[in-house]
Write an enzyme that holds these catalytic residues in place. Sequence first.
Site, PDB file in Angstrom:
ATOM      1  N   THR A 153       0.857  -1.185   0.000  1.00 51.14           N
ATOM      2  CA  THR A 153       0.000   0.000   0.000  1.00 51.14           C
ATOM      3  C   THR A 153       0.893   1.235   0.000  1.00 51.14           C
ATOM      4  OG1 THR A 153      -0.076  -0.027   2.396  1.00 51.14           O
ATOM      5  CG2 THR A 153      -1.833  -1.195   1.266  1.00 51.14           C
ATOM      6  N   LYS A 208       3.783   1.646  -3.270  1.00 55.75           N
ATOM      7  CA  LYS A 208       3.241   1.131  -4.538  1.00 55.75           C
ATOM      8  C   LYS A 208       4.156   1.372  -5.742  1.00 55.75           C
ATOM      9  CE  LYS A 208      -1.686   1.033  -3.528  1.00 55.75           C
ATOM     10  NZ  LYS A 208      -3.040   1.435  -3.928  1.00 55.75           N
ATOM     11  N   ASN A 242       0.167  -2.963  -6.504  1.00 56.37           N
ATOM     12  CA  ASN A 242      -0.425  -3.172  -5.166  1.00 56.37           C
ATOM     13  C   ASN A 242      -0.437  -4.649  -4.778  1.00 56.37           C
ATOM     14  OD1 ASN A 242      -2.545  -4.093  -6.798  1.00 56.37           O
ATOM     15  ND2 ASN A 242      -4.033  -3.612  -5.207  1.00 56.37           N
ATOM     16  N   GLY A 287     -11.507  12.303 -10.045  1.00 54.82           N
ATOM     17  CA  GLY A 287     -10.239  11.995  -9.403  1.00 54.82           C
ATOM     18  C   GLY A 287      -9.172  11.632 -10.421  1.00 54.82           C
ATOM     19  N   ALA A 288      -7.905  11.832 -10.011  1.00 53.31           N
ATOM     20  CA  ALA A 288      -6.775  11.492 -10.886  1.00 53.31           C
ATOM     21  C   ALA A 288      -5.617  10.932 -10.055  1.00 53.31           C
ATOM     22  CB  ALA A 288      -6.329  12.728 -11.662  1.00 53.31           C
ATOM     23  N   GLY A 329      -4.157   7.638  -7.336  1.00 50.14           N
ATOM     24  CA  GLY A 329      -3.836   6.233  -7.560  1.00 50.14           C
ATOM     25  C   GLY A 329      -5.042   5.398  -7.954  1.00 50.14           C
ATOM     26  N   ASN A 368     -11.094  16.429 -12.455  1.00 50.37           N
ATOM     27  CA  ASN A 368     -10.219  16.522 -11.261  1.00 50.37           C
ATOM     28  C   ASN A 368      -9.973  17.965 -10.872  1.00 50.37           C
ATOM     29  OD1 ASN A 368      -8.735  14.886  -9.353  1.00 50.37           O
ATOM     30  ND2 ASN A 368      -6.907  15.933 -10.107  1.00 50.37           N
ATOM     31  N   ARG A 369      -9.727  18.148  -9.578  1.00 48.88           N
ATOM     32  CA  ARG A 369      -9.472  19.486  -9.022  1.00 48.88           C
ATOM     33  C   ARG A 369      -8.101  19.990  -9.476  1.00 48.88           C
ATOM     34  NH1 ARG A 369      -9.161  19.322  -2.602  1.00 48.88           N
ATOM     35  NH2 ARG A 369      -7.431  17.990  -3.217  1.00 48.88           N
ATOM     36  N   GLY A 427     -17.880   0.876  -2.494  1.00 49.08           N
ATOM     37  CA  GLY A 427     -16.430   0.671  -2.401  1.00 49.08           C
ATOM     38  C   GLY A 427     -16.043  -0.703  -1.893  1.00 49.08           C
TER      39      GLY A 427
HETATM   40  P1  NDP Z   1      -4.865   9.908  -3.944  1.00 52.07           P
HETATM   41  O1  NDP Z   1      -4.431  10.754  -2.799  1.00 52.07           O
HETATM   42  O2  NDP Z   1      -3.848   9.355  -4.883  1.00 52.07           O
HETATM   43  O3  NDP Z   1      -5.920  10.750  -4.839  1.00 52.07           O
HETATM   44  C1  NDP Z   1      -6.986  11.430  -4.256  1.00 52.07           C
HETATM   45  C2  NDP Z   1      -7.869  12.042  -5.330  1.00 52.07           C
HETATM   46  O4  NDP Z   1      -8.994  12.634  -4.685  1.00 52.07           O
HETATM   47  C3  NDP Z   1      -7.191  13.143  -6.134  1.00 52.07           C
HETATM   48  O5  NDP Z   1      -7.672  13.120  -7.446  1.00 52.07           O
HETATM   49  C4  NDP Z   1      -7.660  14.400  -5.399  1.00 52.07           C
HETATM   50  O6  NDP Z   1      -7.692  15.545  -6.227  1.00 52.07           O
HETATM   51  C5  NDP Z   1      -9.079  14.012  -5.057  1.00 52.07           C
HETATM   52  N1  NDP Z   1      -9.630  14.769  -3.928  1.00 52.07           N
HETATM   53  C6  NDP Z   1      -9.384  14.562  -2.612  1.00 52.07           C
HETATM   54  N2  NDP Z   1     -10.102  15.441  -1.870  1.00 52.07           N
HETATM   55  C7  NDP Z   1     -10.794  16.219  -2.748  1.00 52.07           C
HETATM   56  C8  NDP Z   1     -11.718  17.292  -2.593  1.00 52.07           C
HETATM   57  N3  NDP Z   1     -12.056  17.752  -1.390  1.00 52.07           N
HETATM   58  N4  NDP Z   1     -12.252  17.840  -3.695  1.00 52.07           N
HETATM   59  C9  NDP Z   1     -11.913  17.381  -4.931  1.00 52.07           C
HETATM   60  N5  NDP Z   1     -11.042  16.357  -5.133  1.00 52.07           N
HETATM   61  C10 NDP Z   1     -10.488  15.781  -4.064  1.00 52.07           C
HETATM   62  O7  NDP Z   1      -5.741   8.755  -3.311  1.00 52.07           O
HETATM   63  P2  NDP Z   1      -6.099   7.331  -3.964  1.00 52.07           P
HETATM   64  O8  NDP Z   1      -6.455   7.554  -5.381  1.00 52.07           O
HETATM   65  O9  NDP Z   1      -5.060   6.345  -3.621  1.00 52.07           O
HETATM   66  O10 NDP Z   1      -7.391   6.924  -3.118  1.00 52.07           O
HETATM   67  C11 NDP Z   1      -8.622   7.595  -3.306  1.00 52.07           C
HETATM   68  C12 NDP Z   1      -9.682   6.863  -2.539  1.00 52.07           C
HETATM   69  O11 NDP Z   1      -9.850   5.578  -3.094  1.00 52.07           O
HETATM   70  C13 NDP Z   1      -9.341   6.653  -1.058  1.00 52.07           C
HETATM   71  O12 NDP Z   1     -10.425   7.123  -0.296  1.00 52.07           O
HETATM   72  C14 NDP Z   1      -9.207   5.156  -0.908  1.00 52.07           C
HETATM   73  O13 NDP Z   1      -9.793   4.710   0.313  1.00 52.07           O
HETATM   74  C15 NDP Z   1     -10.037   4.649  -2.062  1.00 52.07           C
HETATM   75  N6  NDP Z   1      -9.573   3.348  -2.551  1.00 52.07           N
HETATM   76  C16 NDP Z   1     -10.456   2.322  -2.478  1.00 52.07           C
HETATM   77  C17 NDP Z   1     -10.109   1.085  -2.902  1.00 52.07           C
HETATM   78  C18 NDP Z   1     -11.093  -0.017  -2.812  1.00 52.07           C
HETATM   79  O14 NDP Z   1     -10.698  -1.179  -3.019  1.00 52.07           O
HETATM   80  N7  NDP Z   1     -12.355   0.252  -2.531  1.00 52.07           N
HETATM   81  C19 NDP Z   1      -8.753   0.803  -3.457  1.00 52.07           C
HETATM   82  C20 NDP Z   1      -7.906   1.968  -3.536  1.00 52.07           C
HETATM   83  C21 NDP Z   1      -8.326   3.185  -3.064  1.00 52.07           C
HETATM   84  P3  NDP Z   1      -6.379  16.451  -6.464  1.00 52.07           P
HETATM   85  O15 NDP Z   1      -5.577  15.739  -7.519  1.00 52.07           O
HETATM   86  O16 NDP Z   1      -6.933  17.735  -6.917  1.00 52.07           O
HETATM   87  O17 NDP Z   1      -5.668  16.548  -5.137  1.00 52.07           O
END
Ligand code: NDP
Length: 285
Positions: A69, A73, A94, A132-133, A135, A156-157, A250
Amino acid sequence: MAQELNFKQELTGCFGQPVAENPTQAMVEAAYRHHGLDWRYLTIEVAPDDLADAVRGARAMGFAGFNCTIPHKVAVIEHLDGLGESASLMGAVNCVVRRGGQLIGENTDGKGFVESLRTLTDPQGKSVVIFGAGGAARAISVEVALAGATRITIVNRSIDRGTELVELLRDKVHVAADFVSWAGNYSVPEGTDVVINATSIGLFPDVDARVALDVDTLKAGMVVADVIPNPPKTQLVRDATERGCKVIDGLGMLVNQGVIGIRYWTGVDPDPAVMRNALEEVFGE
Ligand code: NDP
């Protein structure tokens, strides 16, 4: 002790998570028990500086594989012998699998998502919007594209992260992809088949946080998915259910990435219902 375990049982490990109450461990070991597999899934926290030694240790002890994790990764890749197709495209691993004495890095997050999606619709030919963009979005978008989606819109933001992902999708996965800078409530375009929240919005403890989206543009029959496993009934899941969408929570993705990992490590196809029940117990659903 380690040697004794090594001879008596196959081992898988989970790197980089706190040792207490690990939902993945509960889920995987429930499957091992259910299928009578004399295997263990250990949760082991590894500091970044110790990663090389940890992978060497996993090799030496004959681990069948391990999950890794954040923050391992990407860093784990230089310690492996090869990568599966999607892990290579994403540049993130992963799930590591021992195959013929080699440690091969896979990415099962996106594959798990696609397995969930296939229970509701075939991604082939579909138009997909992903919030989102990070992982999770990278893993999902690459895998959905490899499964035949014809158009992917990344909302994405952060502009840099969003455009970087769109370039990866266009240049390496050869799918039609667009970037939308996320400002205000996003309106899902007509003709969209699948909408996915792959951000961390709604994750415990911020359970009331809302994905900025005009919920009236979610239409009955659309597939709406959320990656947030805790809590599974996010605001988006509730909004989409009310509007008659087909919904994936999820837990679906989490269960299915676990199913794929167990299949890779043991060759056994585990029962997803048993694994979901174990997760629901952990999350108190
Ligand atoms: P990252 O930190 O790599 O990415 C987070 C993303 O969320 C970015 O695109 C970020 O935007 C966006 N984001 C976060 N907060 C906000 C907000 N307030 N407004 C707008 N955009 C926001 O995290 P991961 O991609 O690794 O994980 C994301 C989620 O996925 C986690 O909650 C994790 O628990 C879940 N997950 C679930 C899995 C499952 O098996 N169910 C497996 C893997 C992950 P910006 O680029 O602008 O910062």
